[in-house]
Write a protein that holds these residues in place. Structure first.
Motif, PDB file in Angstrom:
ATOM      1  N   LEU A   1       0.838  -1.202   0.000  1.00 23.74           N
ATOM      2  CA  LEU A   1       0.000   0.000   0.000  1.00 23.74           C
ATOM      3  C   LEU A   1       0.873   1.253   0.000  1.00 23.74           C
ATOM      4  O   LEU A   1       1.907   1.297   0.653  1.00 23.74           O
ATOM      5  CB  LEU A   1      -0.893   0.030   1.246  1.00 23.74           C
ATOM      6  CG  LEU A   1      -2.121  -0.879   1.282  1.00 23.74           C
ATOM      7  CD1 LEU A   1      -2.822  -0.728   2.620  1.00 23.74           C
ATOM      8  CD2 LEU A   1      -3.081  -0.569   0.137  1.00 23.74           C
ATOM      9  N   ASP A   2       0.439   2.271  -0.705  1.00 26.92           N
ATOM     10  CA  ASP A   2       1.117   3.570  -0.703  1.00 26.92           C
ATOM     11  C   ASP A   2       0.503   4.406   0.427  1.00 26.92           C
ATOM     12  O   ASP A   2      -0.393   5.222   0.195  1.00 26.92           O
ATOM     13  CB  ASP A   2       0.944   4.251  -2.051  1.00 26.92           C
ATOM     14  CG  ASP A   2       1.576   5.643  -2.104  1.00 26.92           C
ATOM     15  OD1 ASP A   2       2.313   5.999  -1.155  1.00 26.92           O
ATOM     16  OD2 ASP A   2       1.313   6.367  -3.084  1.00 26.92           O
ATOM     17  N   LEU A   3       0.976   4.201   1.640  1.00 28.38           N
ATOM     18  CA  LEU A   3       0.382   4.886   2.786  1.00 28.38           C
ATOM     19  C   LEU A   3       0.544   6.411   2.714  1.00 28.38           C
ATOM     20  O   LEU A   3      -0.421   7.138   2.975  1.00 28.38           O
ATOM     21  CB  LEU A   3       0.962   4.334   4.089  1.00 28.38           C
ATOM     22  CG  LEU A   3       0.690   2.847   4.368  1.00 28.38           C
ATOM     23  CD1 LEU A   3       1.293   2.443   5.698  1.00 28.38           C
ATOM     24  CD2 LEU A   3      -0.798   2.533   4.331  1.00 28.38           C
ATOM     25  N   PRO A   4       1.729   6.928   2.339  1.00 27.89           N
ATOM     26  CA  PRO A   4       1.824   8.386   2.184  1.00 27.89           C
ATOM     27  C   PRO A   4       0.855   8.922   1.129  1.00 27.89           C
ATOM     28  O   PRO A   4       0.290  10.012   1.283  1.00 27.89           O
ATOM     29  CB  PRO A   4       3.282   8.605   1.771  1.00 27.89           C
ATOM     30  CG  PRO A   4       4.010   7.428   2.347  1.00 27.89           C
ATOM     31  CD  PRO A   4       3.050   6.290   2.194  1.00 27.89           C
ATOM     32  N   GLY A   5       0.669   8.155   0.057  1.00 27.76           N
ATOM     33  CA  GLY A   5      -0.277   8.560  -0.979  1.00 27.76           C
ATOM     34  C   GLY A   5      -1.706   8.591  -0.466  1.00 27.76           C
ATOM     35  O   GLY A   5      -2.484   9.488  -0.813  1.00 27.76           O
ATOM     36  N   LEU A   6      -2.059   7.624   0.366  1.00 31.58           N
ATOM     37  CA  LEU A   6      -3.390   7.619   0.974  1.00 31.58           C
ATOM     38  C   LEU A   6      -3.583   8.844   1.858  1.00 31.58           C
ATOM     39  O   LEU A   6      -4.643   9.477   1.852  1.00 31.58           O
ATOM     40  CB  LEU A   6      -3.594   6.339   1.794  1.00 31.58           C
ATOM     41  CG  LEU A   6      -3.748   5.044   0.999  1.00 31.58           C
ATOM     42  CD1 LEU A   6      -3.740   3.839   1.944  1.00 31.58           C
ATOM     43  CD2 LEU A   6      -5.042   5.050   0.176  1.00 31.58           C
TER      44      LEU A   6
END
Length: 224
Positions: free
Chosen positions: A143-148
């Motif tokens: 998952l791209d957590l910073p992107g979320l």
């Protein structure tokens, strides 16, 4: 156990309908009056019955759909079928149970998560965020957590209520699970102030993300 018909089950659910329960549920957007403990008891007696579950779902009745979710076989649905069901599940309880109890256990869950996140219907998009919360908690790899967090920061403040709740849950979950992103998650919550003044009963955790993150991190530390 003798085979029961959908008509018999619906009649039983109608007999369990309580006006006071219905009144409370309707204030939260739901359309049934069956005590959920009693509903679960019916499901326990019926056990898993995929065909009956589909028939109950097709009635469109709120209580029948909740029971359907409890007695279905989650892996038996194909992707398109779940998409149609999700779009038909407009009340919060049916929508939430369908995502949590059925879609999340289905082989197409990840494909649907990605598709629903991008859906223009905010209720459908909220299902994508709910599935994302589960991934953050259980399977964050990939998952791209910073992107979320970027999306949450840009869109949560003005999102419709149910989408806003789901995005806020994801914000809190990222802050709880990811120490390296915790400060940013808390900062986003503090600046956006989403659910900051939401009334919270004594002993319950506030849905305001900074408070929620702090409380859950504290509990985890206490368990060590």
């Amino acid at each position: 156990m003798p085979e029961v018909t959908v008509a018999e089950v619906v009649a039983e659910l109608r007999a369990l309908d309580e006006p006071k329960v219905r009144a409370v549920n309707e204030r939260h957007g739901d359309d049934h009056g069956v005590n959920l403990t009693k509903l679960r008891a019916v499901a326990k007696r019926l056990k898993t019955q995929p065909d009956l579950a589909r028939q109950l779902w097709d009635t469109g009745d709120g209580a029948a759909r909740l029971l359907s979710i409890l007695i279905c076989r989650p892996k038996a649905f194909d992707r398109d079928e779940l998409d149609v069901m999700l779009r038909a599940a407009r009340t919060p309880k049916v929508h939430g149970w369908l995502v949590s109890y059925v879609v999340s256990k289905n082989p197409h869950a990840e494909e649907l998560r990605v598709a629903w996140l991008a859906d223009p219907d905010p209720v459908v998009a909220s299902a994508g965020w709910a599935l994302t919360v589960e991934r953050v908690a259980k399977r964050p790899a990939g998952l791209d957590l910073p992107g979320l967090l970027d999306v949450i920061e840009a869109e949560m403040k003005d999102a419709p209520e149910r989408l806003q709740w789901a995005m806020n849950h994801c914000l809190a979950q990222i802050g709880i699970e990811s120490p390296e992103l915790r400060a940013r998650a808390v900062d986003i919550g503090e600046r956006l102030e989403v659910l900051k003044d939401y009334p919270t009963a004594p002993g319950c955790t506030s849905p305001f993300a900074p408070s929620w993150i702090g409380e859950m991190v504290r509990r985890k530390a206490d368990q060590k």
